[in-house]
Design a protein around this motif. Sequence first.
Motif, short mmCIF file in Angstrom:
data_model
loop_
_atom_site.label_atom_id
_atom_site.label_comp_id
_atom_site.label_asym_id
_atom_site.label_seq_id
_atom_site.Cartn_x
_atom_site.Cartn_y
_atom_site.Cartn_z
N ARG A 94 14.00 -36.20 -6.08
CA ARG A 94 12.94 -35.25 -6.44
C ARG A 94 13.49 -33.93 -6.96
NH1 ARG A 94 10.32 -31.33 -3.50
NH2 ARG A 94 11.58 -31.88 -1.69
N ASP A 95 14.69 -33.54 -6.50
CA ASP A 95 15.23 -32.22 -6.83
C ASP A 95 16.38 -32.25 -7.85
OD1 ASP A 95 13.52 -30.76 -5.21
OD2 ASP A 95 14.77 -31.02 -3.43
N VAL A 96 16.66 -33.42 -8.44
CA VAL A 96 17.78 -33.50 -9.39
C VAL A 96 17.55 -32.59 -10.58
CG1 VAL A 96 18.93 -34.99 -11.06
CG2 VAL A 96 18.60 -35.79 -8.73
N ALA A 97 16.36 -32.68 -11.19
CA ALA A 97 16.06 -31.85 -12.37
C ALA A 97 16.15 -30.37 -12.03
CB ALA A 97 14.68 -32.19 -12.92
N LYS A 98 15.60 -29.99 -10.87
CA LYS A 98 15.68 -28.59 -10.44
C LYS A 98 17.12 -28.15 -10.26
CE LYS A 98 11.33 -27.91 -7.90
NZ LYS A 98 10.79 -27.54 -6.58
N SER A 99 17.90 -29.00 -9.62
CA SER A 99 19.29 -28.64 -9.34
C SER A 99 20.08 -28.44 -10.61
CB SER A 99 19.94 -29.73 -8.48
OG SER A 99 21.27 -29.38 -8.15
N LEU A 100 19.90 -29.32 -11.59
CA LEU A 100 20.61 -29.18 -12.85
C LEU A 100 20.27 -27.85 -13.52
CD1 LEU A 100 20.25 -32.76 -14.35
CD2 LEU A 100 22.34 -31.72 -13.49
N ARG A 101 19.00 -27.50 -13.51
CA ARG A 101 18.56 -26.26 -14.15
C ARG A 101 19.12 -25.04 -13.41
NH1 ARG A 101 15.94 -24.58 -17.88
NH2 ARG A 101 14.59 -22.77 -17.98
N GLY A 102 18.99 -25.05 -12.09
CA GLY A 102 19.49 -23.92 -11.31
C GLY A 102 20.99 -23.74 -11.42
N ARG A 103 21.73 -24.85 -11.47
CA ARG A 103 23.18 -24.77 -11.60
C ARG A 103 23.59 -24.19 -12.96
NH1 ARG A 103 26.64 -27.61 -8.26
NH2 ARG A 103 25.60 -28.31 -6.36
N SER A 104 22.90 -24.60 -14.00
CA SER A 104 23.19 -24.08 -15.33
C SER A 104 22.97 -22.56 -15.36
CB SER A 104 22.30 -24.77 -16.36
OG SER A 104 22.50 -24.20 -17.63
N PHE A 105 21.86 -22.12 -14.77
CA PHE A 105 21.56 -20.69 -14.75
C PHE A 105 22.60 -19.94 -13.92
CE2 PHE A 105 19.62 -16.77 -13.50
CZ PHE A 105 18.82 -16.41 -14.58
N LEU A 106 22.99 -20.50 -12.79
CA LEU A 106 23.95 -19.83 -11.91
C LEU A 106 25.30 -19.65 -12.59
CD1 LEU A 106 24.56 -18.57 -9.20
CD2 LEU A 106 25.07 -20.85 -8.29
N VAL A 107 25.74 -20.64 -13.36
CA VAL A 107 27.01 -20.51 -14.08
C VAL A 107 26.95 -19.33 -15.05
CG1 VAL A 107 28.43 -21.58 -15.88
CG2 VAL A 107 27.78 -22.89 -13.87
N SER A 108 25.82 -19.22 -15.77
CA SER A 108 25.65 -18.09 -16.68
C SER A 108 25.67 -16.78 -15.92
CB SER A 108 24.33 -18.24 -17.45
OG SER A 108 24.11 -17.17 -18.31
N ALA A 109 25.04 -16.76 -14.76
CA ALA A 109 25.01 -15.54 -13.95
C ALA A 109 26.41 -15.17 -13.45
CB ALA A 109 24.07 -15.74 -12.75
N ILE A 110 27.21 -16.17 -13.09
CA ILE A 110 28.58 -15.90 -12.63
C ILE A 110 29.40 -15.26 -13.74
CG2 ILE A 110 30.75 -17.03 -11.95
CD1 ILE A 110 28.98 -19.04 -10.38
N THR A 111 29.23 -15.75 -14.98
CA THR A 111 29.91 -15.14 -16.11
C THR A 111 29.52 -13.67 -16.24
OG1 THR A 111 29.93 -17.25 -17.29
CG2 THR A 111 30.30 -15.28 -18.60
#
Length: 773
Positions: free
Chosen positions: A268-285
């Motif tokens: 149920r949370d795979v799509a959410k996780s992929l999106r959140g992880r992508s955003f977090l990587v950008s935030a870390i940069t």
Amino acid sequence: MEYKVLDVAFSGLMHDIGKFYQRTKMVSDLTEREKLVTPMAKAGYYTHLHSGYTSRFFHEYLGMDNELEMITSSHHIDDQRPLAKILRKADQIASSIDRKDEEKDYEENNKKGTFQQVRLSSVVHEVDFGKQKALATYPLRPFHKMGYPTVDFEMTDKNESVGEYLGLFQAFINDLKSEDYFTSEVDKYCFDRLYALMYEYTTLVPASTYEGSKTYVSLFDHSKLTSAIASCLYLNDTEDENFIMFEFDVSGIQKFIFKVTEGKDTKRDVAKSLRGRSFLVSAITNIITYSYLYEFGLTQSNIIFNTGGGALLLLPKCKNFEEKLNKVTQKVQEILLDKFSVDINYVYAWVECDRKELETFKISKATKLKSKLDEEKNRKFNKVLNSDFFFNKPKSNYVCKMCGTNFVEKENDTCDICKTIIEISDFCIKHDDFFLVYDFNRRLDDQVSDCIKIDMGYMDFYLISKEDYPLIINKYDYIESLNQSHLGNTRLIANLVPKKNDRIIPFENMVINLVDTSYGDPKLGILKMDVDNLGAIFAFGMEKQRSLSKFLTLSRMMENFFGHELMNICVEVSKKMNSNISQFSNNESMFYINYAGGDDLVIMGPASGILELSKVINERFSEYTLNKNITISGGITIQSPSAPIRFGIKEAEEYLNQSKALDGKNGITLIHTSCKMNEYEQVLQQVNVFRKYITNQDISRTNFYNMMKVLDVENMEKYYRNIPILLYSLKRNVKNKDVRQDLISKISMANMNCDQLKKLVLEMKLAIMQTRG
């Protein structure tokens, strides 16, 4: 007066605002007081009249009538005060390419000249490797309405041109007056508000217009660079005009984004996780970027470019700069290791530039910087190696059900990082635009309610809604506006996923409900694309007349396409593929943009939609650049929606590499077959022809499938051997003479070669897929 770095940066940012103001006038109407800040030529007339309008802007709209205003406005006068000298040098370095242009800004030219009629030319035209290109021009408009450049631009008469400037300038002023937080002094809010408004209203305003119709650098990028250079000159220990070009590169992005355990408990949370992880990587940069800027006391002006996986910064050549770099690196890498283990880390490199090398960003310096960065990738954990690095004692017997790595206290639990990632995704779905706040002084604790907070040990990072915006004024260190130009840096992120009732539509539902049932088998398509030779474009593409300002503008144009225009393209294709899309997706999109950065993207969606989307992205990118020297390539994976996404992404990456191995690149690869983008449209057209034959029952799907199997051979010898069998089958099973003749011509084309045969088989496979129930 004693000045802060913020004052210096603000002075550099606003020094040429008078150019914008001046172009709203048919002829100069400077007062005698305003003429005091403009130089006097030997012939007895005033020059650089825009300086007077800078003074007027400060007085009328900022309420500033002090020494800072006087120095900023009179930056073309030989003033020996320290700040005046710094600003004058910074302006000269930033505008070294078009410095002679401003010498024509005098009263006589103001009366009869055409400087209000010239519009910004697309800097992409400057990229030249010998292929065809067209000179294109952008209309005068706010950045969020930027759109595509036009090749048939016709200069309007002076009255109309001045009217266009007046309309844009008035929108700028109305936006400026919409909030009453300004004081007569420069504070963080004042700088960040003007920075955002300059981005919105002067990115498509040319910095110089007297030298002719070709002007490639925007007023915003010239002003931003002047601000950055002035800040460095102010912080340098001596009057030497030396600078540090600092670049870092984040590693482990793909591994981290797709580090998702896909099973019944997490489906149920795979799509959410992929999106959140992508955003977090950008935030870390971004966090890494601002950590270095904070250590040197610099503003966002000193970011030359910042993508999802790295950044280039302009830093001062002060005595202790290496000590500062090491201090920040140690701190940031330790917290990354603590939070993300070895999944996310980064390396950096720097080179020293003198004034001349900075003006042109000399090729040898650019390549040296890249070379040093590549060397550092072999030593990326050096600063955090210790006795605990290679072995960590397990904290429990259980690992997170989402990432399968971090330890949790009980079985089937989710670790703190994965919980935060889901919260980020939910926040992005709830808010189309919001603020990213970087708080190094911990001033925002318990100040806001609707937010996501990430504790990075030495600072706090927030996602904050627009509703809480008034609560954070001057209580942060850096701020970014997401997909809006309101405060601080404007960051464009393609924040688009198929949504229904504020929920991400799962992949299984996406492929069934969001595309017309006539497209057959409900498969998931995964598209990965990026710009060909981008490193070479920045290093060598503008070799004839290089400048750092042009690099800023080019980087911004790329960011606009992948961060903004891409969403419009996805919605356009979604409506084309399904006229009833709005009934199933609240935002009329069937596509899930996992990430789209400075030059690349990963998008998931129904396979038939992804096939069409890749074609349209290539077409729109060509329309956007109008330059055959800049192309894009892609790879497409087609799989079951329940199959692990990370494996599909890996295959799409491999296919992308195959496309880039084509002569001249600009290719697409799927189902083990590569072709050039200009051939891909023909492939899709032929797929539709074959689909029609099958759905009209001109040939049975079974016979068509068998024909494809016979043609799917390893070499041409087997192909020639099978032709008689195919001809006999067509004669016997296809009654429609026109259809039979067309199929015969396709399978027995004269001079058929191996590549053409592979494309034919690809077309047949796609037709079969799109007619399967």
